[in-house]
Design a protein around this motif. Structure first.
Motif, short mmCIF file in Angstrom:
data_model
loop_
_atom_site.label_atom_id
_atom_site.label_comp_id
_atom_site.label_asym_id
_atom_site.label_seq_id
_atom_site.Cartn_x
_atom_site.Cartn_y
_atom_site.Cartn_z
N ILE A 29 60.82 -96.60 -72.13
CA ILE A 29 61.83 -97.45 -72.37
C ILE A 29 62.57 -96.57 -73.67
CG2 ILE A 29 62.86 -99.63 -73.54
CD1 ILE A 29 60.51 -101.00 -72.19
N SER A 30 63.84 -96.31 -73.40
CA SER A 30 64.65 -95.69 -74.55
C SER A 30 64.73 -96.58 -75.85
CB SER A 30 66.00 -95.25 -74.02
OG SER A 30 66.80 -96.21 -73.78
N ASP A 31 65.30 -95.94 -77.00
CA ASP A 31 65.65 -96.70 -78.22
C ASP A 31 66.51 -97.89 -77.92
OD1 ASP A 31 63.77 -94.85 -79.32
OD2 ASP A 31 65.61 -93.55 -80.10
N ASN A 32 67.43 -97.85 -77.12
CA ASN A 32 68.36 -98.78 -76.70
C ASN A 32 67.83 -99.90 -75.79
OD1 ASN A 32 68.68 -97.06 -74.87
ND2 ASN A 32 70.99 -96.82 -75.29
N GLY A 33 66.67 -99.78 -75.38
CA GLY A 33 66.07 -100.65 -74.35
C GLY A 33 66.34 -100.53 -73.05
N LYS A 34 66.82 -99.07 -72.56
CA LYS A 34 66.86 -98.89 -71.29
C LYS A 34 65.88 -98.17 -70.59
CE LYS A 34 71.85 -98.99 -71.00
NZ LYS A 34 72.98 -98.47 -70.22
N VAL A 36 64.10 -95.34 -68.90
CA VAL A 36 63.98 -93.89 -68.68
C VAL A 36 64.02 -93.37 -67.27
CG1 VAL A 36 63.07 -91.75 -69.42
CG2 VAL A 36 62.92 -93.60 -71.14
N SER A 37 64.61 -92.61 -66.97
CA SER A 37 64.78 -92.06 -65.44
C SER A 37 63.70 -91.19 -65.14
CB SER A 37 66.03 -91.18 -65.15
OG SER A 37 65.93 -90.07 -65.74
N SER A 38 63.34 -91.13 -63.90
CA SER A 38 62.29 -90.27 -63.35
C SER A 38 62.20 -89.01 -63.70
CB SER A 38 61.89 -90.68 -62.04
OG SER A 38 62.92 -90.61 -61.09
N LYS A 39 63.59 -88.56 -63.58
CA LYS A 39 64.16 -87.15 -63.78
C LYS A 39 63.50 -86.64 -65.16
CE LYS A 39 67.80 -86.68 -60.48
NZ LYS A 39 69.33 -86.78 -60.51
N SER A 41 61.17 -88.61 -67.30
CA SER A 41 59.67 -88.87 -67.49
C SER A 41 58.88 -88.15 -66.39
CB SER A 41 59.60 -90.38 -67.51
OG SER A 41 60.19 -90.80 -66.18
N SER A 42 59.22 -87.59 -65.37
CA SER A 42 58.69 -86.92 -64.39
C SER A 42 57.72 -87.82 -63.78
CB SER A 42 57.87 -85.62 -64.84
OG SER A 42 56.80 -85.91 -65.45
N VAL A 43 57.93 -88.91 -63.63
CA VAL A 43 57.16 -90.18 -62.84
C VAL A 43 57.41 -90.01 -61.23
CG1 VAL A 43 56.78 -92.42 -62.77
CG2 VAL A 43 56.84 -91.42 -64.68
N ALA A 44 56.66 -89.99 -60.47
CA ALA A 44 56.94 -90.28 -58.94
C ALA A 44 57.44 -91.30 -58.53
CB ALA A 44 55.48 -90.14 -58.32
N PHE A 45 58.31 -91.35 -57.47
CA PHE A 45 59.11 -92.03 -56.88
C PHE A 45 58.75 -93.56 -57.03
CE2 PHE A 45 61.57 -94.37 -53.49
CZ PHE A 45 62.65 -94.62 -54.05
N GLY A 46 57.51 -93.59 -56.21
CA GLY A 46 56.92 -94.82 -55.97
C GLY A 46 56.52 -95.51 -57.13
N LYS A 47 55.76 -94.76 -58.18
CA LYS A 47 55.46 -95.18 -59.57
C LYS A 47 56.37 -95.66 -60.27
CE LYS A 47 50.94 -94.00 -59.09
NZ LYS A 47 49.80 -94.99 -59.18
N GLN A 48 57.77 -94.90 -60.27
CA GLN A 48 58.93 -95.41 -60.89
C GLN A 48 59.29 -96.73 -60.67
OE1 GLN A 48 60.31 -93.49 -63.49
NE2 GLN A 48 61.95 -94.73 -63.74
N LYS A 49 59.18 -96.92 -59.35
CA LYS A 49 59.72 -98.51 -58.78
C LYS A 49 58.71 -99.51 -59.40
CE LYS A 49 61.69 -98.95 -54.66
NZ LYS A 49 61.78 -99.09 -53.27
#
Length: 64
Positions: A29-34, A36-39, A41-49
């Motif tokens: 989670i970013s500082d403003n509460g959003k 972080v995109s998988s691009k 954080s380099s998290v796999a698609f399924g894990k990101q969901k």
């Protein structure tokens, strides 16, 4: 070339993605509460969901 890094949540002995694991969720989670995109954080698609679902669940329950 393409920038590629291994998914930190797919390696052996990786932490379990759960809404109660707040320390793990706060890393994505970013500082403003959003979330972080998988691009970035380099998290796999399924894990990101799954990560997104658990972060939203934790926000609803007021844990984050």
């Amino acid at each position: 070339g393409k920038f590629s890094k291994k998914c930190p949540l797919s390696i052996k002995n990786a932490p379990i993605i759960d809404y109660k694991n707040i320390n793990l969720l706060k890393k994505y989670i970013s500082d403003n509460g959003k979330i972080v995109s998988s691009k970035i954080s380099s998290v796999a698609f399924g894990k990101q969901k799954k990560l997104t679902r658990e972060i939203k669940k934790a926000k609803i329950l007021g844990l984050i």
